[in-house]
Write a protein that holds these residues in place. Structure first.
Motif, PDB file in Angstrom:
ATOM      1  N   LEU A   1      -0.472  74.787 -34.762  1.00 46.60           N
ATOM      2  CA  LEU A   1      -0.411  76.066 -35.471  1.00 46.60           C
ATOM      3  C   LEU A   1       0.818  76.865 -35.067  1.00 46.60           C
ATOM      4  N   THR A   2       1.468  77.448 -36.053  1.00 50.75           N
ATOM      5  CA  THR A   2       2.642  78.297 -35.811  1.00 50.75           C
ATOM      6  C   THR A   2       2.525  79.560 -36.652  1.00 50.75           C
ATOM      7  N   ASN A   3       3.244  80.582 -36.242  1.00 49.41           N
ATOM      8  CA  ASN A   3       3.278  81.797 -37.029  1.00 49.41           C
ATOM      9  C   ASN A   3       4.173  81.585 -38.245  1.00 49.41           C
TER      10      ASN A   3
ATOM     11  N   GLU B   1       8.693  82.366 -45.420  1.00 51.79           N
ATOM     12  CA  GLU B   1       8.834  80.923 -45.596  1.00 51.79           C
ATOM     13  C   GLU B   1       7.471  80.326 -45.969  1.00 51.79           C
ATOM     14  N   GLN B   2       7.509  79.117 -46.540  1.00 51.24           N
ATOM     15  CA  GLN B   2       6.269  78.438 -46.901  1.00 51.24           C
ATOM     16  C   GLN B   2       5.544  77.912 -45.653  1.00 51.24           C
ATOM     17  N   LEU B   3       4.222  77.730 -45.773  1.00 48.07           N
ATOM     18  CA  LEU B   3       3.400  77.172 -44.693  1.00 48.07           C
ATOM     19  C   LEU B   3       2.919  75.781 -45.071  1.00 48.07           C
TER      20      LEU B   3
ATOM     21  N   LYS C   1      -1.467  85.983 -48.546  1.00 49.57           N
ATOM     22  CA  LYS C   1      -2.039  84.645 -48.638  1.00 49.57           C
ATOM     23  C   LYS C   1      -0.936  83.595 -48.563  1.00 49.57           C
ATOM     24  N   PRO C   2      -1.297  82.346 -48.218  1.00 49.81           N
ATOM     25  CA  PRO C   2      -0.272  81.301 -48.081  1.00 49.81           C
ATOM     26  C   PRO C   2       0.538  81.064 -49.343  1.00 49.81           C
ATOM     27  N   GLY C   3      -0.081  81.211 -50.517  1.00 51.81           N
ATOM     28  CA  GLY C   3       0.632  80.958 -51.758  1.00 51.81           C
ATOM     29  C   GLY C   3       1.541  82.087 -52.195  1.00 51.81           C
TER      30      GLY C   3
END
Length: 399
Positions: free
Chosen positions: A141-143, A161-163, A188-190
């Motif tokens: 896991l990273t920020n 940046e994208q996850l 949110k990630p998207g």
């Protein structure tokens, strides 16, 4: 007579045999077969229906339905080849949902579940596989990384940046101060950008990303907060599409909130603002318009000591070449130098077709409070084809 007598005798014998068979059968017990079943009749309690294992943080949750079986008194969960187990007391009810947590070291393993009655009779086994997550998962896991920050009057916009979706990112939490109060917002990630209303002065933000290893996991994981000092410089006005004009004639106009010299107004006294492509920034020569010599468009700001970056943050397209001498420029005072004296500026970079966007920027440092001009400088020819530079957005930040 002899024939009749023989037949009568045979019937008597058959009747005797039938009678003796009937007597033998009536003397046998119907349940004598049980003596051939070791331990007698097998009795089963109702099993745990719809059994599932939900993953957690160094634990799992056992879930299932206990249907109406009043005989059930306990439920037992086994793992590690039945070397480990836990027992739960069950109270009778019509239909009951069973949910219990078990602390388990990280890993994937099968679990076997039985129910029991008071005499020790058990259900058929129910086997389900579950996963517990721990340090091995945490190390993945990273920020989420900040890609850029833009500033507007009254708020700031952070792009991200994208996850990696395979490790289960759920959202990123951002905390910042607005009018002395700490606010929390979530992206949110998207989503790729988020506006922070009220963040219009230099402040420290902190953020962290929350993860779930599986959609049905009962626990979440998060990385430690990252802190970042966001320095907000005096902002450029009218800096992105749709650019606003202070006056126009047909397709061409002059940019509101920017200063410009006569050389850049190559379309009948107008230039820098272009109605095409969504009201874009564009200095164009040729195709019937005259050449541009030392065309200048700029804004002036008073800046405190610090390090700053002026950049084209969104370039639609350009056909400028090395020979055309088009620059982003930062210079002292109110105004930009001519192309021949561009080396005297605090900082500059040449705009050329094909140059990476990340290189279309000027980073400079001030050691004292100073008035500076930030802008666009170009000399480019007439003819056909002409020259153009369509800019969707500029950005100016303190690093």
């Amino acid at each position: 007579m002899k024939l009749f007598s023989a037949i009568k005798n045979k019937m008597a014998v058959a009747g005797a045999i039938l009678c003796s068979g009937t007597l033998l059968l009536s003397c046998s017990k119907w349940d004598d077969y049980k003596q051939h079943i070791e331990g007698g009749e097998i009795l089963y309690t109702g099993k745990l229906d719809s059994a599932k294992i939900f993953s957690g943080k160094e634990r799992i949750q056992v879930y299932g339905l206990l249907n109406a079986d009043p005989k059930i008194t306990t439920l037992k969960v086994f793992w590690n080849n039945k070397n480990d187990s836990v027992v739960y007391e069950i109270k009778p009810s019509l239909i009951d949902t069973f949910r219990q947590y078990i602390n388990i070291p990280e890993g994937i393993r099968p679990f076997t579940i039985h129910t029991y009655d008071a005499k020790g009779n058990k259900s058929v086994p129910v086997t389900v596989t579950g996963v517990s997550y721990g340090d091995a998962y945490r190390r993945k896991l990273t920020n989420r990384l900040i890609a850029g920050i833009e500033f507007e009057p009254g708020y700031s916009i952070i792009t991200w940046e994208q996850l990696d979706p395979s490790i289960g990112p759920q959202f990123t939490e951002i905390q910042y101060t607005d009018s002395g109060m700490v606010k929390s917002v979530f992206i949110k990630p998207g989503e790729t950008s988020i506006a922070l209303p009220g963040m219009d002065t230099t402040t420290t933000i902190r953020y962290r990303t929350i993860y779930k290893p599986e959609p049905t996991s009962v626990d979440t994981f998060h990385v430690p907060y990252t802190e970042r000092l966001v320095k907000i410089a005096p902002q450029l006005l009218n800096r992105k599409v749709p650019f606003i004009t202070s006056g126009r004639s047909g397709r061409w106009g002059n940019l509101a909130d920017w200063k410009s010299n006569d050389a850049v107004k190559s379309h009948g006294g107008y230039g820098g603002w272009d109605e095409w492509n969504g009201n874009i920034f564009n200095v164009e020569s040729g195709w019937g318009a005259p050449a541009v010599t030392n065309g200048k468009i700029w804004q002036t700001r008073v800046l405190n000591p610090g390090t700053y970056t002026f950049a084209i943050s969104d370039l639609r397209d350009t056909n400028l070449t090395e020979a055309d001498n088009a620059y982003l420029v930062v210079s002292e005072g109110d105004g930009l130098p001519d192309v021949a004296q561009v080396q005297t500026a605090i900082g500059y970079t040449k705009i050329v077709n094909g140059k990476p966007l990340a290189q279309l920027k000027v980073t400079f440092t001030l050691t004292e409070r100073k008035e500076v001009s930030i802008g666009y400088l170009t000399t480019q020819p007439a003819g056909d084809p002409g020259r153009f530079c369509n800019v969707r957005a500029f950005n100016f930040i303190e690093n």
